[in-house]
Design a protein around this motif. Structure first.
Motif, short mmCIF file in Angstrom:
data_model
loop_
_atom_site.label_atom_id
_atom_site.label_comp_id
_atom_site.label_asym_id
_atom_site.label_seq_id
_atom_site.Cartn_x
_atom_site.Cartn_y
_atom_site.Cartn_z
N LEU A 278 3.52 14.64 -4.99
CA LEU A 278 3.64 13.25 -4.52
C LEU A 278 2.73 12.99 -3.33
O LEU A 278 2.07 11.94 -3.24
N GLN A 279 2.70 13.95 -2.41
CA GLN A 279 1.85 13.81 -1.22
C GLN A 279 0.38 13.69 -1.64
O GLN A 279 -0.37 12.86 -1.12
N ASN A 280 -0.03 14.53 -2.60
CA ASN A 280 -1.41 14.49 -3.07
C ASN A 280 -1.73 13.14 -3.71
O ASN A 280 -2.80 12.56 -3.48
N LEU A 281 -0.83 12.62 -4.52
CA LEU A 281 -1.06 11.33 -5.18
C LEU A 281 -1.13 10.20 -4.16
O LEU A 281 -1.86 9.22 -4.35
N MET A 282 -0.39 10.35 -3.05
CA MET A 282 -0.39 9.30 -2.03
C MET A 282 -1.70 9.23 -1.24
O MET A 282 -1.92 8.29 -0.48
N THR A 283 -2.56 10.24 -1.42
CA THR A 283 -3.88 10.19 -0.76
C THR A 283 -4.89 9.41 -1.59
O THR A 283 -6.02 9.19 -1.14
N GLN A 284 -4.52 9.01 -2.80
CA GLN A 284 -5.42 8.28 -3.70
C GLN A 284 -4.97 6.82 -3.76
O GLN A 284 -3.84 6.53 -4.16
N HIS A 285 -5.85 5.91 -3.37
CA HIS A 285 -5.44 4.54 -3.06
C HIS A 285 -4.64 3.85 -4.17
O HIS A 285 -3.54 3.33 -3.91
N PRO A 286 -5.13 3.79 -5.42
CA PRO A 286 -4.33 3.06 -6.42
C PRO A 286 -2.95 3.67 -6.64
O PRO A 286 -1.96 2.96 -6.85
N LEU A 287 -2.88 4.99 -6.58
CA LEU A 287 -1.59 5.66 -6.78
C LEU A 287 -0.69 5.48 -5.57
O LEU A 287 0.54 5.36 -5.71
N GLN A 288 -1.28 5.46 -4.37
CA GLN A 288 -0.49 5.21 -3.15
C GLN A 288 0.19 3.85 -3.22
O GLN A 288 1.39 3.71 -2.92
N SER A 289 -0.56 2.83 -3.63
CA SER A 289 0.00 1.48 -3.73
C SER A 289 1.10 1.42 -4.77
O SER A 289 2.16 0.82 -4.54
N GLU A 290 0.86 2.06 -5.91
CA GLU A 290 1.85 2.04 -6.99
C GLU A 290 3.14 2.75 -6.56
O GLU A 290 4.25 2.25 -6.80
N LEU A 291 3.01 3.91 -5.94
CA LEU A 291 4.19 4.66 -5.50
C LEU A 291 4.95 3.91 -4.41
O LEU A 291 6.18 3.91 -4.38
N SER A 292 4.22 3.27 -3.50
CA SER A 292 4.87 2.53 -2.41
C SER A 292 5.75 1.42 -2.97
O SER A 292 6.82 1.12 -2.42
N VAL A 293 5.31 0.81 -4.07
CA VAL A 293 6.11 -0.25 -4.69
C VAL A 293 7.30 0.33 -5.44
O VAL A 293 8.39 -0.28 -5.46
N MET A 294 7.14 1.51 -6.04
CA MET A 294 8.19 2.10 -6.89
C MET A 294 9.29 2.80 -6.10
O MET A 294 10.39 3.01 -6.61
N ILE A 295 9.01 3.16 -4.86
CA ILE A 295 9.99 3.89 -4.04
C ILE A 295 11.21 3.02 -3.79
O ILE A 295 11.10 1.84 -3.41
N THR A 296 12.39 3.59 -3.99
CA THR A 296 13.64 2.85 -3.77
C THR A 296 14.38 3.44 -2.57
O THR A 296 13.96 4.46 -1.99
N SER A 297 15.50 2.85 -2.22
CA SER A 297 16.29 3.35 -1.09
C SER A 297 16.80 4.76 -1.35
O SER A 297 16.90 5.57 -0.42
N GLU A 298 17.10 5.07 -2.63
CA GLU A 298 17.56 6.43 -2.97
C GLU A 298 16.45 7.44 -2.71
O GLU A 298 16.72 8.54 -2.20
N HIS A 299 15.23 7.09 -3.08
CA HIS A 299 14.10 7.99 -2.85
C HIS A 299 13.87 8.20 -1.35
O HIS A 299 13.61 9.32 -0.90
N VAL A 300 13.95 7.11 -0.59
CA VAL A 300 13.75 7.22 0.86
C VAL A 300 14.82 8.13 1.47
O VAL A 300 14.53 9.00 2.30
N SER A 301 16.07 7.95 1.06
CA SER A 301 17.16 8.78 1.59
C SER A 301 16.90 10.26 1.30
O SER A 301 17.10 11.12 2.16
#
Length: 420
Positions: A278-301
């Motif tokens: 996940l960390q590696n994907l977050m370094t790639q711009h389109p994937l970072q944006s997509e993951l940021s939108v998909m993250i929910t409160s459960e994932h953050v917790s």
């Protein structure tokens, strides 16, 4: 006591029962260091002759015995010198399942010695690899899994990887990813992850739809740690090529990864692979944006909780790095807000770490969150703010010391005067 000679004579006899028992005796004698040389020097040729028999029962006995003689470097080399490798490869083509399994298992042991790969590959026109791929497609699970293990061991060799790709190896492996057996899926995905590590294979594997299969695999209700670990390796490897990023998004890999993150039964080792991916994907711009939108409160917790795992620094770092790379939109800050107190606790641990990588992650996270007044208020006057001053003072001291020991400017040699 001279027992070896009559035992070998029985192997050469036509009595299948006597052959079976004498082979078993030879295998029991072979592991003893004092017997090893005599058994191997005198026993290999009779066993190979028996393996070439047209009688399935005799082939079973011989292949079982040869398997037991492939457990040491010395015996594997001697078996190769005696011409045993082609015999074992030919047995893969037999009609008897047990013979195929024993010979495949023996070749799996042999392939663990990389110096023997050349000899294995010299057996004519990819014959070994073709036979193993055929076995991998077998409906008999133990044969298929053993063939995958053998191919995985062989794939450490770059030349073998190239030959496997030439043979369209993905085609027979893809159906295994859809089977109901977790063990079967694990064998196939482990082999495929070995293939994705080889850079020239990446674009081809993306074009053949491997990421779609992996996305489905991660969404399977019985997704094991082995499958998650190797799926993460495949996604990380294939997302690094230009075609891979779009394929990762289209193949529901991100949904699969985030779903796996919420699994309560994963070991720390598996979570390290998952959060690293996940960390590696977050370094790639389109994937970072997509993951940021998909993250929910459960994932953050879950990520905040893992970031506080101070007893496992790598897992803590990976999880905190995923949080730090979220796009700090209003929605993201609302998800993070209930966790500010817990986040300050792990940020404090990061800033106290002697490793600059951990300190820098803490600084980046704080910098991202200071845009939120609520976070700034909690930060003000607290322990983390004191640690920030300490880090600042240390950095200033380091900068001052570096200035005092700056290397002198390079001295250019005197140029000879120009002649007029």
């Amino acid at each position: 006591m001279g027992m070896l000679v009559p035992l070998l004579d029985l192997i050469r006899s036509g009595d299948s029962s006597a052959q079976s028992h004498s082979c078993a005796c030879v295998c029991l004698l072979a592991p003893q260091r004092s017997n090893r040389e005599a058994v191997m020097l005198e026993g290999v040729k009779p066993l190979l002759a028996l393996a070439k028999s047209y009688d399935p029962r005799e082939q079973q006995v011989a292949s079982w015995a040869l398997l037991h003689l492939t457990h040491s470097d010395w015996s594997r080399r001697l078996l190769g010198d005696a011409g045993g490798f082609p015999v074992l490869v030919l047995l893969l083509q037999g009609s008897d399942s047990e013979v195929q399994f024993y010979s495949c298992s023996a070749l799996c042991n042999i392939s663990s010695a990389r110096e023997l790969h050349r000899k294995l590959l010299s057996i004519g026109s990819h014959f070994l690899l073709k036979s193993l791929l055929t076995l991998a497609s077998s409906s008999v699970q133990k044969k298929s899994m053993q063939a995958c293990r053998c191919l995985q061991t062989l794939s450490q060799n770059d030349l073998i990887q190239e030959q496997l790709m030439e043979l369209d190896c993905v085609l027979p492996l893809q159906p295994l990813l859809k089977t109901s057996s977790a063990e079967w899926r694990e064998s196939a995905v482990t082999l495929l992850s070995a293939l994705t590590s080889h850079t020239p294979n990446k674009a081809v594997l993306v074009s053949e739809g491997l990421l779609e299969e992996v996305g489905q695999l991660l969404l399977h209700p019985t997704c094991s740690s082995v499958i998650i670990t190797h799926s993460c390796r495949i996604i990380t490897d294939l997302s690094s090529c230009s075609e891979g990023q779009q394929a990762v998004m289209e193949a529901r890999c991100l949904s699969g990864l985030l779903g796996a993150l919420l699994s309560p039964s994963l070991t720390d080792d598996t979570l390290i692979h998952l959060t690293s991916c996940l960390q590696n994907l977050m370094t790639q711009h389109p994937l970072q944006s997509e993951l940021s939108v998909m993250i929910t409160s459960e994932h953050v917790s879950r990520l905040v909780k893992l970031s506080g795992r101070s007893q496992n620094p790598q897992l803590s770092y990976n999880s905190a790095a995923v949080i730090s790379r979220l796009e700090m939109t209003g929605e993201t800050l609302q998800l993070l807000k209930p966790h500010y107190v817990a986040m300050l606790e792990y940020l404090s641990v990061l800033l106290q770490n002697k490793d600059l990588k951990f300190q820098q992650l803490g600084l980046v996270t704080i910098s991202n969150l200071k845009t939120d007044g609520d976070f700034s208020s909690l930060l003000s006057g607290g322990e983390v703010e004191d640690q920030l001053r300490t880090v600042h003072d240390q950095t200033e001291e380091t900068r001052r010391l570096l200035q005092t020991i700056q290397p002198p400017s390079p001295v250019h040699p005197l140029q000879p005067p120009h002649k007029h």
